[in-house]
Design an enzyme around this catalytic site. Sequence first.
Site, PDB file in Angstrom:
ATOM      1  N   THR A  28       7.419  33.976  57.660  1.00 46.48           N
ATOM      2  CA  THR A  28       7.835  34.985  55.920  1.00 46.48           C
ATOM      3  C   THR A  28       8.867  36.074  55.773  1.00 46.48           C
ATOM      4  O   THR A  28       9.462  37.004  57.030  1.00 46.48           O
ATOM      5  CB  THR A  28       6.569  35.493  55.580  1.00 46.48           C
ATOM      6  N   HIS A 178      -2.873  27.848  56.458  1.00 50.46           N
ATOM      7  CA  HIS A 178      -2.263  29.010  57.231  1.00 50.46           C
ATOM      8  C   HIS A 178      -4.097  29.972  57.418  1.00 50.46           C
ATOM      9  O   HIS A 178      -4.818  30.104  56.841  1.00 50.46           O
ATOM     10  CB  HIS A 178      -2.167  29.697  56.660  1.00 50.46           C
ATOM     11  N   ASN A 181      -3.478  33.679  62.546  1.00 48.47           N
ATOM     12  CA  ASN A 181      -3.209  35.412  62.215  1.00 48.47           C
ATOM     13  C   ASN A 181      -3.744  36.382  60.998  1.00 48.47           C
ATOM     14  O   ASN A 181      -2.988  37.217  61.185  1.00 48.47           O
ATOM     15  CB  ASN A 181      -1.185  35.445  62.183  1.00 48.47           C
ATOM     16  N   TYR A 183      -5.098  35.964  59.011  1.00 54.50           N
ATOM     17  CA  TYR A 183      -5.189  36.297  57.477  1.00 54.50           C
ATOM     18  C   TYR A 183      -7.325  35.198  56.935  1.00 54.50           C
ATOM     19  O   TYR A 183      -7.905  35.057  57.692  1.00 54.50           O
ATOM     20  CB  TYR A 183      -4.347  35.014  56.687  1.00 54.50           C
ATOM     21  N   ASN A 238      -2.930  41.247  62.723  1.00 54.40           N
ATOM     22  CA  ASN A 238      -3.937  41.498  62.307  1.00 54.40           C
ATOM     23  C   ASN A 238      -5.286  42.672  62.625  1.00 54.40           C
ATOM     24  O   ASN A 238      -5.956  42.039  62.182  1.00 54.40           O
ATOM     25  CB  ASN A 238      -4.386  41.236  61.310  1.00 54.40           C
TER      26      ASN A 238
END
Length: 365
Positions: A28, A178, A181, A183, A238
């Site tokens: 990102t 994705h 992580n 999300y 996260n």
Amino acid sequence: MTASPKLLESFDLQGLSLRNRVVMAPLTRARAGKDRIPNELMAEYYAQRASAGLIVAEATTISEQANGWNESPGIYTDAMVEGWKLTTSAVHEKGGKIFLQLWHMGRASHSSFHGGKLPVAPSPVKIDNGDEIYTPLSKQPYEVPRALETAEIPGLIEDYRQAAIGAKAAGFDGIELHAANGYLLDQFLQSKTNHRTDAYGGSVENRSRLLLEVVEAVSTVWDSQRVGVRIAPNGSFNDMGSPDFREQFTHVASQLNRCNLAYLHVVDGLAFGFHGLGEAMTLDEFRAVYDGVLMGNCGYDQGSAEQAIASGQADLIAIGRSFISNPDLVERYANNWPLNEDSDMSTWYGGAGPRGYTDFPRYAA
């Protein structure tokens, strides 16, 4: 002779010819601007790195609801699709291959990205690790997200399908979901963040349901052999990590084994944070339940990547950090040339234009 004969040999990815087994990991970089439309600077950046066997382009949001990172790109408007064509054309002109990673941030977002509406998640469980989020306004504490209603799930799945259509129209060679992580898809997988009592929560089977339904939906747009999935069984990013992580990720990998995917991308390394809730899961554990192409990621260097492939643990290795400051990373591997030093981290995640993005020198032999 190269020091990495296996890493640098060509590879047949389900009929897609890759010139080596080095994958540029999704990074990102937040250079798309406030309108989230991919641009010429991004096209230049990816074209510089087109000697990778495969590029997985940065996490790209599937809808306005999916947003939560300043100036990251999207794939949900015609202008975004047109913008991404600059990148795919530039990479293909250099002989490269590129997939697009489809992203929904879920609870890792903030209401200021959504006109005051709370971010959505499987359950109202807040990120609670002391960090804050960079929002369009300022740095803010994370909020308790709104739990998605069961009736909203089909619309969410359709957002993924529409994003897959957009990626195909933009000229990508495939897509990656994705589910890592911390999300949204990872939030549904993990018991720490999924406290639902409907068909999408409770058991490991139910928590896997959304990801598998998304795979099924995007496979109506792309041949499944052009769909990859990324998971992070060991990660703490996260505020993730569940006591039953081994059971959950073994199950989901065994189910994905039935889907004839392009690859399963496992963030097996611990350099991005480890939850420490048991022994870390290894690529060997995934080999035991997943017969397809396996990609390792996180903390690999040239030597460890070569070893993972030579030993059969992985078919491909995704490299992230080294690709930031070395656009010619594959050539440096092939010729045993030294790497550029890591760049200033303040330029990694946007706001700096070309600086720390497209201004790294190639090796001068």
